[in-house]
Design an enzyme around this catalytic site. Structure first.
Site, short mmCIF file in Angstrom:
data_model
loop_
_atom_site.label_atom_id
_atom_site.label_comp_id
_atom_site.label_asym_id
_atom_site.label_seq_id
_atom_site.Cartn_x
_atom_site.Cartn_y
_atom_site.Cartn_z
N GLY A 10 0.84 -1.19 0.00
CA GLY A 10 0.00 0.00 0.00
C GLY A 10 0.87 1.24 0.00
N CYS A 11 0.36 2.30 0.56
CA CYS A 11 1.07 3.57 0.61
C CYS A 11 2.44 3.40 1.24
CB CYS A 11 0.23 4.56 1.43
SG CYS A 11 1.06 6.08 1.81
N PHE A 12 3.48 3.81 0.53
CA PHE A 12 4.83 3.62 1.07
C PHE A 12 5.07 4.47 2.31
CE2 PHE A 12 6.44 6.04 -2.95
CZ PHE A 12 5.98 7.27 -2.49
N ASP A 89 -6.12 2.83 0.08
CA ASP A 89 -5.33 2.98 -1.14
C ASP A 89 -5.66 1.83 -2.09
OD1 ASP A 89 -3.90 5.26 -0.16
OD2 ASP A 89 -2.80 3.90 1.13
#
Length: 177
Positions: A10-12, A89
């Site tokens: 997902g979102c880093f 996300d």
């Protein structure tokens, strides 16, 4: 000895903090991997046309931290039953992937995935992919260490379902063992 691991979950921004201050980990870099465009920008990756996922590259001392332990940390940051994103996300650029750079990493990742599938912790199949590592491109500077630079925005991102899932699924399960 220095080694590297690459994980997409997902979102880093949300994948950096869990690894950032663990003994044996020297650096966690936000970036992009798995696609067909060289040196992509954040805007290009978000467009969904590059094939890249947001990921973190972890530089670690294998004498102090095992790859197996990194994989265990990784699982506890994700919903391994969601193939098309993580939490709020959505889309290919947020899909969960363990990128392996050699046969040893592949063996460890596959054994860990099988163990998780057989644990009975999830009713759905574990769909996180295990793929060969491809070139990793560091993200723009403003993405690096985002949780430290923008704590309020980071907290809002984390509250988009990730923190509750981790608390309810992973921490509860760990406490019941």
């Amino acid at each position: 000895m220095k080694d590297t691991a690459i994980f997409a979950g997902g979102c880093f921004w949300c994948m950096v903090k869990p690894f950032d201050e663990v003994p044996g980990i020297e650096k966690v870099i936000s970036g992009y991997t798995g696609g067909h465009v060289k040196n992509p920008t954040y805007e290009q990756v978000c467009s969904g046309t590059t094939g890249h996922t947001e990921a973190v590259k972890i530089v670690f001392d294998s004498d102090k931290m095992s790859y197996k332990h990194l994989v265990d940390i990784y699982w506890r940051q994700t919903d391994p039953t969601d193939a098309m994103g993580q939490f709020q996300d959505r889309g290919d650029s947020y899909r969960p992937v363990i990128y392996v750079k050699n046969d040893e990493q592949r063996k460890i990742a596959e054994a860990s995935k099988k163990k998780l599938q057989n644990s009975g912790m999830f009713d759905e199949p574990i769909v996180t992919k295990i793929e060969d590592a491809k070139p990793f491109y560091p993200a723009e500077d403003y993405h690096q260490g985002f949780y430290k630079k923008n704590p309020l925005r980071f907290q809002m991102e984390e509250m988009g379902g990730r923190s509750n899932f981790i608390k309810n699924k992973w921490q509860t399960h760990s406490n019941n063992k």
